[in-house]
Design a protein around this motif. Structure first.
Motif, PDB file in Angstrom:
ATOM      1  N   PHE A 272       0.905  -1.257  -0.026  1.00 18.85           N
ATOM      2  CA  PHE A 272      -0.027  -0.016   0.127  1.00 18.85           C
ATOM      3  C   PHE A 272       0.852   1.413   0.138  1.00 18.85           C
ATOM      4  CE2 PHE A 272       0.410  -1.654   4.419  1.00 18.85           C
ATOM      5  CZ  PHE A 272       1.032  -0.593   4.935  1.00 18.85           C
ATOM      6  N   GLU A 273       2.079   1.003   0.454  1.00 20.57           N
ATOM      7  CA  GLU A 273       2.942   2.290   0.633  1.00 20.57           C
ATOM      8  C   GLU A 273       3.295   2.690  -0.908  1.00 20.57           C
ATOM      9  OE1 GLU A 273       6.052   1.236   3.080  1.00 20.57           O
ATOM     10  OE2 GLU A 273       5.200   1.978   4.929  1.00 20.57           O
ATOM     11  N   HIS A 274       3.274   1.809  -2.027  1.00 23.49           N
ATOM     12  CA  HIS A 274       3.975   2.120  -3.250  1.00 23.49           C
ATOM     13  C   HIS A 274       2.618   2.087  -4.326  1.00 23.49           C
ATOM     14  CE1 HIS A 274       7.950   0.200  -2.299  1.00 23.49           C
ATOM     15  NE2 HIS A 274       7.833   1.543  -1.731  1.00 23.49           N
ATOM     16  N   PHE A 275       1.463   1.469  -4.139  1.00 26.79           N
ATOM     17  CA  PHE A 275       0.515   1.380  -4.832  1.00 26.79           C
ATOM     18  C   PHE A 275      -0.889   2.083  -4.234  1.00 26.79           C
ATOM     19  CE2 PHE A 275       2.992  -1.978  -6.456  1.00 26.79           C
ATOM     20  CZ  PHE A 275       3.009  -1.854  -7.975  1.00 26.79           C
ATOM     21  N   THR A 276      -1.252   3.230  -4.833  1.00 22.03           N
ATOM     22  CA  THR A 276      -2.350   3.745  -4.025  1.00 22.03           C
ATOM     23  C   THR A 276      -3.576   3.170  -4.473  1.00 22.03           C
ATOM     24  OG1 THR A 276      -2.893   5.113  -6.377  1.00 22.03           O
ATOM     25  CG2 THR A 276      -1.360   5.922  -4.829  1.00 22.03           C
ATOM     26  N   PRO A 277      -4.622   3.446  -3.609  1.00 24.24           N
ATOM     27  CA  PRO A 277      -5.984   2.654  -3.740  1.00 24.24           C
ATOM     28  C   PRO A 277      -6.474   3.087  -5.374  1.00 24.24           C
ATOM     29  CG  PRO A 277      -5.896   4.036  -1.833  1.00 24.24           C
ATOM     30  CD  PRO A 277      -4.684   4.344  -2.556  1.00 24.24           C
ATOM     31  N   ALA A 278      -6.222   3.895  -6.015  1.00 19.13           N
ATOM     32  CA  ALA A 278      -6.872   4.403  -7.324  1.00 19.13           C
ATOM     33  C   ALA A 278      -5.943   3.495  -8.268  1.00 19.13           C
ATOM     34  CB  ALA A 278      -6.584   5.663  -7.732  1.00 19.13           C
ATOM     35  N   GLN A 279      -4.819   2.962  -7.977  1.00 23.58           N
ATOM     36  CA  GLN A 279      -4.247   2.106  -9.261  1.00 23.58           C
ATOM     37  C   GLN A 279      -4.805   0.835  -8.953  1.00 23.58           C
ATOM     38  OE1 GLN A 279      -0.189   3.273  -7.644  1.00 23.58           O
ATOM     39  NE2 GLN A 279       0.268   3.251  -9.616  1.00 23.58           N
ATOM     40  N   LEU A 280      -5.422   0.349  -7.886  1.00 25.87           N
ATOM     41  CA  LEU A 280      -5.994  -0.962  -7.635  1.00 25.87           C
ATOM     42  C   LEU A 280      -7.281  -1.092  -7.224  1.00 25.87           C
ATOM     43  CD1 LEU A 280      -2.756  -2.741  -5.894  1.00 25.87           C
ATOM     44  CD2 LEU A 280      -3.471  -2.946  -8.347  1.00 25.87           C
ATOM     45  N   SER A 281      -7.852  -0.019  -7.624  1.00 24.57           N
ATOM     46  CA  SER A 281      -9.242   0.448  -7.343  1.00 24.57           C
ATOM     47  C   SER A 281     -10.247  -0.901  -7.285  1.00 24.57           C
ATOM     48  CB  SER A 281      -9.896   1.537  -8.055  1.00 24.57           C
ATOM     49  OG  SER A 281     -10.060   1.262  -9.618  1.00 24.57           O
ATOM     50  N   SER A 282     -10.078  -1.642  -8.461  1.00 27.82           N
ATOM     51  CA  SER A 282     -11.202  -2.818  -8.691  1.00 27.82           C
ATOM     52  C   SER A 282     -11.027  -3.624  -7.550  1.00 27.82           C
ATOM     53  CB  SER A 282     -10.929  -3.599 -10.013  1.00 27.82           C
ATOM     54  OG  SER A 282     -11.261  -2.748 -11.101  1.00 27.82           O
ATOM     55  N   TRP A 283      -9.802  -3.939  -7.074  1.00 30.97           N
ATOM     56  CA  TRP A 283      -9.648  -5.100  -6.100  1.00 30.97           C
ATOM     57  C   TRP A 283      -9.802  -4.502  -4.714  1.00 30.97           C
ATOM     58  CZ3 TRP A 283      -4.731  -5.740  -2.882  1.00 30.97           C
ATOM     59  CH2 TRP A 283      -4.475  -6.995  -2.164  1.00 30.97           C
ATOM     60  N   TYR A 284      -9.532  -3.398  -4.252  1.00 29.19           N
ATOM     61  CA  TYR A 284      -9.708  -2.672  -3.118  1.00 29.19           C
ATOM     62  C   TYR A 284     -11.252  -2.501  -3.133  1.00 29.19           C
ATOM     63  CZ  TYR A 284      -4.977  -1.882  -1.832  1.00 29.19           C
ATOM     64  OH  TYR A 284      -3.860  -2.357  -1.275  1.00 29.19           O
ATOM     65  N   THR A 285     -11.908  -2.267  -4.094  1.00 27.70           N
ATOM     66  CA  THR A 285     -13.213  -1.774  -3.987  1.00 27.70           C
ATOM     67  C   THR A 285     -14.286  -2.965  -3.654  1.00 27.70           C
ATOM     68  OG1 THR A 285     -13.302   0.254  -5.367  1.00 27.70           O
ATOM     69  CG2 THR A 285     -15.499  -0.835  -5.183  1.00 27.70           C
ATOM     70  N   MET A 286     -13.667  -4.209  -4.559  1.00 23.28           N
ATOM     71  CA  MET A 286     -14.257  -5.362  -4.133  1.00 23.28           C
ATOM     72  C   MET A 286     -14.339  -6.023  -2.921  1.00 23.28           C
ATOM     73  SD  MET A 286     -15.957  -8.126  -5.434  1.00 23.28           S
ATOM     74  CE  MET A 286     -15.863  -8.064  -7.324  1.00 23.28           C
ATOM     75  N   ILE A 287     -13.182  -5.739  -2.249  1.00 21.27           N
ATOM     76  CA  ILE A 287     -12.718  -6.310  -0.834  1.00 21.27           C
ATOM     77  C   ILE A 287     -13.560  -5.525  -0.029  1.00 21.27           C
ATOM     78  CG2 ILE A 287     -11.209  -6.197   1.010  1.00 21.27           C
ATOM     79  CD1 ILE A 287      -8.907  -6.694  -1.193  1.00 21.27           C
TER      80      ILE A 287
END
Length: 633
Positions: free
Chosen positions: A277-292
């Protein structure tokens, strides 16, 4: 090579195979041996804490399987704050549960099998959380799966236990297949399964602009599918309530220290090491984080609602586990340092108070011989230690200070509030209100009011010190949320970002507790309002029926997947097997029968005719031979 890094999982896994033999020699020797083995593993884990303090990591591995093209598959251990904390939960709380088991299983048969699988279970979980690569993690993942199957179905003479074990195995298998697919794609894309190497490969490709985010998202979503199965998240939640058919210490181990925590660990590991999470923002992995966050938030409220109406003393806590695990996933789904820290902190808190609540339930079941809370009440008089420690567990679960659940849950709420995740926040806040209600309902029905059962199933209510001592220790550990524990955990993990809780969080938290406790007090403690009277209204009666029947999801699954598969099998048998496959076989048989009927007239049974046939055959062969010789000459 750090020997203790290997011993923390090798010791319980190998020692487990000695347990059945020791039990045959001396039951008590086998029991004590199991406890000492897990305790030794816990002590070794504690010695590793200073080595990973501040976010340090240590990796050691050995060549395991040689590959044809050179190189090898490696078996390794990755020690960092996350893996050591998880290992300490499995072995530390596992030690208390193993000690408790000596008293609880005192009147049971087959304890050799029980302690074998319990010890192996803990070893498999430690392997899972300390493995340096996805292959070793998956091996541990499958070990805990088979151990849970064996322990949920421990009472093999009971149909409910056998069916619950099968249900757990098959449901989690769906998630296991998804995780396995994720691992295969990961290896195909990155040509490695090592967590640290995957991190470097992903970061290098991202920096060079060559990272396929769609494919990475697919890998992450499939892995989350595996986590949903192991951690019983909707729609793969159905196995966990039925898993209560096993002995109560098994329930405590599954819920507090091992299997269901594996899914949360998997997501935490991916977002801590593989796609940090320190290198990849929530926006970059939005599909994954939103699903979780979405699945977690919904499951939290969904499971908590069923906990309101359940009358099985362990199933109430089981639905609580599903809900609390969902809360952890929701926090991890924020995709920030605060969310990740809140999810892991709550995992630690939950492990303590959930083990406490399950073991307290076990004391009650052991004494009364029933799981039905409607047949309980007034037990505070006969089991004061259990009552007071269970009360501590309820306060911690409800998020009431000064117990650890308050501190960890507030960080989760704060992370959701700070990130503006309003829908997951609404789900979590609503679920937390229901949590307070069903927790105090559980406490009131079991321990308060008048006694409705006189017990005596196994002697005095609290006659086993091996059962009450773990309760006292766990109750004391619920105070670990007090300052400076939060700061110590933060420094231990080595998160560089300061975790701040928005002031509004405390108002939300207070509103949750006041609302939930007021309703619980009026309905179940003071009984100023009658739950039975409320259920008389047509709408409330329909809602109650919906909750009691688990939203009819189990029934739908049975109708579609169990009965449907049975009907489909019968249809295939009648339409394909009997009419086509068997039809072809029977047609071939009839054809051969007709050929035989024609040919058999040649065979009359007369020896003269047979000899004549042989003579004619010989003459024909001689003529052919003569013709051949004439052609040569």
């Amino acid at each position: 090579m750090m020997l203790e890094a290997w011993l923390i999982w090798l010791l319980p896994m190998t020692a487990a195979f000695l347990v059945p033999g020791l039990v045959k020699i001396s039951r008590r020797a086998g029991e004590v041996f199991s406890v000492l083995v897990v305790a030794t593993s816990a002590i070794l884990t504690i010695t590793l804490l200073p080595r990973v303090w501040g976010g340090k990591s240590i990796q050691t591995d050995i060549a395991w399987i040689g590959l044809p093209g050179g190189g090898s598959v490696r078996l390794g251990v990755l020690l960092d704050p996350l893996s050591v904390v998880m290992a300490l939960i499995a072995t530390g709380i596992g030690t208390l549960i193993m000690l408790y088991s000596i008293g609880y299983m005192n009147h049971e048969e087959g304890v050799g099998r029980y302690f074998f699988f319990m010890t192996l279970f803990i070893g498999g979980m430690v392997l899972l959380v300390t493995s340096s690569n996805l292959l070793g993690m998956y091996i541990g993942w499958e070990i805990v799966g088979i151990c849970s199957y064996a322990l949920i179905g421990y009472y093999v003479h009971r149909r409910e236990a056998r069916e619950a074990a099968i249900k757990a195995f098959i449901t989690t298998r769906i998630g296991d297949v998804l995780l396995f697919a994720s691992i295969l794609i990961t290896f195909a894309v990155f040509n490695t399964l090592e967590f640290t190497e995957l991190r470097l490969a992903i970061e290098e490709r991202a920096a060079a602009g060559h990272l396929d985010m769609g494919l990475l998202t697919l890998i992450l979503l499939l892995a989350f599918g595996g986590a949903m199965g192991k951690s019983a998240q909707f729609p793969l939640h159905v196995w966990l309530p039925d898993a209560m058919e096993g002995p109560t210490p098994v329930s405590a181990l599954i819920h507090a220290a091992t299997m269901v925590k594996a899914g949360v660990y998997l997501v935490a590991r991916y977002s801590f090491t593989m796609v940090p999470f320190e290198h990849f923002t929530p926006a970059q992995l939005s599909s994954w984080y939103t699903m979780i966050a979405t699945i977690g938030g919904f499951t939290a409220l969904f499971a908590a609602s069923m906990g309101l109406v359940t009358n099985d003393i362990k199933r109430v806590i089981a639905y609580s586990t599903i809900s609390q695990l969902a809360l952890m996933f929701t926090a991890l789904g924020v995709g920030t340092a605060a969310g990740w820290f809140g999810g892991v902190f709550h995992l630690v808190s939950h492990s303590i108070f959930k083990a406490l609540l399950f073991l307290a339930s076990g004391v009650v079941i052991h004494y009364l011989g029933t799981n039905n809370i409607d047949e309980m009440g007034g037990l505070r008089r006969v089991m004061p230690i259990t009552f007071y420690t269970a009360t501590v567990g309820v306060l911690a679960l409800s998020g009431i200070p000064p117990f650890n659940g308050f501190f960890s849950k507030d960080i989760v709420l704060g992370a959701l509030l700070e990130s503006g995740a309003w829908i997951p926040l609404l789900f979590v806040a609503s679920a937390s209100i229901l949590t307070v209600i069903y927790s105090f309902r559980w406490l009131a029905k079991v321990f308060l009011g008048e006694m409705r059962h006189h017990g005596g199933e196994h002697g005095h209510a609290e006659s086993y010190k091996t059962m009450t001592t773990p309760l006292v220790i766990l109750a004391a550990l619920t105070l670990t949320g007090l300052p400076p524990f939060e700061e110590v955990l933060h420094d231990f993990i080595g998160i560089h970002e300061e975790i701040k809780i928005p002031p509004a969080t405390y108002a939300i938290s207070a509103g949750i507790v006041v609302t939930g406790f007021t309703i619980a007090y009026l309905f179940y403690i003071r009984r100023a309002w009658s739950p039975e009277a409320v259920r008389q209204a047509p709408l409330m009666s329909a809602i109650h029926s919906l909750l009691v029947n688990r939203y009819y999801i189990d029934a739908a699954y049975k109708m579609v997947f169990v009965d449907g598969f049975t009907r489909l099998s019968a249809l295939i048998r009648r339409g394909l097997e009997e009419k086509v496959i068997d039809g072809i076989n029977y047609a071939a048989a009839r054809g051969f029968q007709k050929i035989v009927d024609v040919i058999r007239y040649i065979q009359t049974g007369s020896s003269n005719l047979n000899i004549s046939g042989v003579a004619i055959g010989l003459v024909i062969l001689l003529l052919l031979l003569l013709v051949g010789l004439a052609g040569i000459l």
